[in-house]
Design an enzyme around this catalytic site. Structure first.
Site, PDB file in Angstrom:
ATOM      1  N   TYR A  14       0.836  -1.204   0.000  1.00  0.00           N
ATOM      2  CA  TYR A  14       0.000   0.000   0.000  1.00  0.00           C
ATOM      3  C   TYR A  14       0.873   1.257   0.000  1.00  0.00           C
ATOM      4  CZ  TYR A  14      -3.078   3.635   1.851  1.00  0.00           C
ATOM      5  OH  TYR A  14      -3.759   4.814   2.054  1.00  0.00           O
ATOM      6  N   ASP A  38     -10.715   9.161   4.920  1.00  0.00           N
ATOM      7  CA  ASP A  38      -9.411   9.814   4.922  1.00  0.00           C
ATOM      8  C   ASP A  38      -9.577  11.293   4.601  1.00  0.00           C
ATOM      9  OD1 ASP A  38      -6.799  10.656   4.546  1.00  0.00           O
ATOM     10  OD2 ASP A  38      -6.280   9.072   3.141  1.00  0.00           O
ATOM     11  N   ASP A  99      -2.776   5.308  10.074  1.00  0.00           N
ATOM     12  CA  ASP A  99      -3.847   4.581   9.403  1.00  0.00           C
ATOM     13  C   ASP A  99      -4.184   3.322  10.183  1.00  0.00           C
ATOM     14  OD1 ASP A  99      -3.663   6.475   7.411  1.00  0.00           O
ATOM     15  OD2 ASP A  99      -3.295   5.040   5.787  1.00  0.00           O
TER      16      ASP A  99
END
Length: 124
Positions: A14, A38, A99
């Site tokens: 990612y 996000d 995250d």
């Protein structure tokens, strides 16, 4: 359920794709019905792979470099802090989000939440 090594590989992939991949490549890491928020609390929740692809298309042509600072994997979830430096040509910016990702049994991301605000963005 994916193991810690598989989740770690997906997180690293990612970050690699956020740096230099396409929106299609990033979206492929997600399950069909996944969600992306996000930043958390800062806008809409993107639901489904097509919406997620659209979200990442906004930054796919920006030169970036992502560096993992720390990663924790527990069960089918991962939390990680990373440093993202974006080069817009005439200016640069660094963001340091945290995250949180949830993974399904096939190792696809089913949910991603990015915790950051403008206070975490620095113009370079």
């Amino acid at each position: 359920m994916p193991n810690a090594e598989q989740i770690t590989q997906t997180v690293n992939r990612y970050l690699e794709l956020v740096s230099s991949g396409t929106a299609d490549e990033i979206a492929e890491l997600y399950a069909d019905d996944a969600t992306v928020e996000d930043p958390v609390g800062g806008g809409e929740v993107h639901i489904g792979r097509a919406a997620i692809r659209g979200f990442y298309a906004n930054v796919e042509n920006v030169k970036g470099k992502a560096e993992l600072v720390t990663l924790r994997v527990a069960g089918h979830e991962a939390a990680f802090h990373f440093r993202l430096t974006l080069d817009f040509g005439t200016s640069s910016m660094r963001i340091e989000p945290i995250d949180v990702m949830v993974f399904n049994d096939e190792g696809k991301i089913t949910a991603m939440k990015a915790y950051w605000s403008q206070a975490d963005a620095v113009t370079l």
